[in-house]
Design a protein around this motif. Sequence first.
Motif, PDB file in Angstrom:
ATOM      1  N   GLY A 106      50.491   0.909  15.354  1.00 14.25           N
ATOM      2  CA  GLY A 106      49.403   0.945  16.342  1.00 14.25           C
ATOM      3  C   GLY A 106      48.890  -0.131  16.884  1.00 14.25           C
ATOM      4  N   GLY A 107      47.823  -0.111  17.636  1.00 12.99           N
ATOM      5  CA  GLY A 107      47.187  -1.271  18.232  1.00 12.99           C
ATOM      6  C   GLY A 107      47.682  -1.500  19.662  1.00 12.99           C
ATOM      7  N   MET A 108      46.973  -2.710  20.303  1.00 15.86           N
ATOM      8  CA  MET A 108      47.497  -3.001  21.604  1.00 15.86           C
ATOM      9  C   MET A 108      49.075  -3.494  21.603  1.00 15.86           C
ATOM     10  N   LEU A 109      49.180  -4.600  20.689  1.00 13.70           N
ATOM     11  CA  LEU A 109      50.318  -5.162  20.731  1.00 13.70           C
ATOM     12  C   LEU A 109      51.701  -4.135  20.792  1.00 13.70           C
ATOM     13  N   PRO A 110      51.802  -3.069  20.362  1.00 14.87           N
ATOM     14  CA  PRO A 110      52.995  -2.361  20.536  1.00 14.87           C
ATOM     15  C   PRO A 110      53.123  -1.838  21.898  1.00 14.87           C
ATOM     16  N   ILE A 111      51.705  -1.484  22.496  1.00 14.19           N
ATOM     17  CA  ILE A 111      51.720  -1.183  23.952  1.00 14.19           C
ATOM     18  C   ILE A 111      52.153  -2.164  24.821  1.00 14.19           C
ATOM     19  N   ILE A 112      51.787  -3.497  24.641  1.00 18.01           N
ATOM     20  CA  ILE A 112      52.034  -4.508  25.436  1.00 18.01           C
ATOM     21  C   ILE A 112      53.647  -4.818  25.364  1.00 18.01           C
ATOM     22  N   LEU A 113      54.076  -4.734  24.227  1.00 22.27           N
ATOM     23  CA  LEU A 113      55.528  -4.981  24.018  1.00 22.27           C
ATOM     24  C   LEU A 113      56.375  -3.902  24.767  1.00 22.27           C
ATOM     25  N   ALA A 114      55.973  -2.631  24.879  1.00 22.07           N
ATOM     26  CA  ALA A 114      56.594  -1.506  25.300  1.00 22.07           C
ATOM     27  C   ALA A 114      56.660  -1.780  26.754  1.00 22.07           C
ATOM     28  N   ILE A 115      55.492  -2.245  27.300  1.00 19.68           N
ATOM     29  CA  ILE A 115      55.680  -2.197  28.849  1.00 19.68           C
ATOM     30  C   ILE A 115      56.212  -3.529  29.292  1.00 19.68           C
ATOM     31  N   VAL A 144      39.990  -3.109  27.689  1.00 15.04           N
ATOM     32  CA  VAL A 144      40.979  -2.866  26.972  1.00 15.04           C
ATOM     33  C   VAL A 144      42.297  -2.489  27.725  1.00 15.04           C
ATOM     34  N   SER A 145      42.136  -1.685  28.689  1.00 10.38           N
ATOM     35  CA  SER A 145      43.129  -1.393  29.739  1.00 10.38           C
ATOM     36  C   SER A 145      43.652  -2.473  30.591  1.00 10.38           C
ATOM     37  N   LEU A 146      42.382  -3.297  31.057  1.00 10.13           N
ATOM     38  CA  LEU A 146      42.708  -4.385  31.809  1.00 10.13           C
ATOM     39  C   LEU A 146      43.615  -5.714  30.945  1.00 10.13           C
ATOM     40  N   LEU A 147      42.875  -5.578  29.611  1.00 10.54           N
ATOM     41  CA  LEU A 147      43.689  -6.716  28.750  1.00 10.54           C
ATOM     42  C   LEU A 147      45.055  -6.358  28.790  1.00 10.54           C
ATOM     43  N   ILE A 148      45.529  -5.170  28.511  1.00  3.96           N
ATOM     44  CA  ILE A 148      46.669  -4.596  28.146  1.00  3.96           C
ATOM     45  C   ILE A 148      47.616  -4.931  29.531  1.00  3.96           C
ATOM     46  N   GLY A 149      47.169  -4.483  30.692  1.00  3.07           N
ATOM     47  CA  GLY A 149      47.789  -4.670  31.872  1.00  3.07           C
ATOM     48  C   GLY A 149      47.984  -6.228  32.247  1.00  3.07           C
ATOM     49  N   LEU A 150      47.058  -6.967  31.892  1.00  2.00           N
ATOM     50  CA  LEU A 150      47.547  -8.474  32.171  1.00  2.00           C
ATOM     51  C   LEU A 150      48.113  -9.158  31.258  1.00  2.00           C
ATOM     52  N   PHE A 151      48.328  -8.763  30.013  1.00  2.00           N
ATOM     53  CA  PHE A 151      49.044  -9.500  28.953  1.00  2.00           C
ATOM     54  C   PHE A 151      50.375  -9.014  29.057  1.00  2.00           C
ATOM     55  N   ALA A 152      50.480  -7.734  29.550  1.00  2.00           N
ATOM     56  CA  ALA A 152      52.012  -7.411  29.845  1.00  2.00           C
ATOM     57  C   ALA A 152      52.434  -7.779  31.050  1.00  2.00           C
TER      58      ALA A 152
END
Length: 340
Positions: A198-207, A139-147
């Motif tokens: 919540g979820g991964m999307l808001p974190i990716i967009l925030a980063i 999960v952490s790697l996916l968020i980092g890679l997509f952001a």
Amino acid sequence: MEEKMKLAPDAFEPVSKKEALDDEKIVAPSRTFVQDAWRRLKQNKASYICLWILVVIGLIAFTSPITASHPNESHPNYANLPPKIPGVNINGLNGTSVVAGKRVDAYKQNNVPSKVHYTLGTDYLGRSLAQRILRGTLVSLLIGLFATLIDLIVGVGYGVVSAWKGGMTDIVLQRIIEVISSVPNIVIMVLLMLVLKGGMLPIILAIAFNGWTTMARLTRAQTLQLKSQEYVLAARTLGESTFKIALKHLLPNLSSVIIIQTMFTIPTAIFFEAFLSYIGIGIQAPTASLGTLISDGQKNFQFLPYQMWYPALMLSVIMIAFNILADGLRDAFDPRTARR
């Protein structure tokens, strides 16, 4: 008058046709820019080792849906079991723990079958910590890679357009970057969490909201230097379109800056996600991420330190490996920056 120098008759001798002339022979092998950068990277032992560490972590994480298919499966009877590796009789890895000053076998006390063991122990709900760390790393790697992907696409395009157009366009675009950079990520994250639930999307967009600004500034600075080079001027004189010039001439010469900045951006995004999840506004339970695992482990750190140590160790290894690799890539792509 000074006597003129006379050369001996045998000073010059004709060269036989069979003799090979090696005056301009190139001894070194011919390498492309990428091959030369790869050679320099391999000479940097620390960066080369970190590259393979990240490859191994990536393979393990991205195969975790198969190898760790039940990270949320709970067994309340097996809660808070210490790590146990069959055949290893080392305290901390043999399933024993200290209770009331005595070391006891926690697996026997909880009537765990002999064939059941947890390599990294279990959490307070009896979930396998190893499976949750693997899924949390994914999960952490996916968020980092997509952001970082958003950062790459937006930042590079924005920087190239700003530098290529110049004039008032450049001034306006740079003022927009300054405005966006002044907005804290935490504020954006809270607003997105309220809207997207919540979820991964808001974190990716925030980063990604203001993370691309650094890439845009670096790309702009390099493009300003490249746009005045002779080969770019020649291409413009021959009538090449701006898109083709950017694709054929600018992007290849910007590749080193883009790759290096990307390698610094990925760990920054991973750490930001872990921080948000740790303080409770990132990934929400029961989904695992390195931040949520560290947060859960910190609650029992005094009595069950392994629940926090293992996810914290994984996060530290990823962060350190990415930063050392990025440093090595910087030296490999631009030898002038290499430390002597």
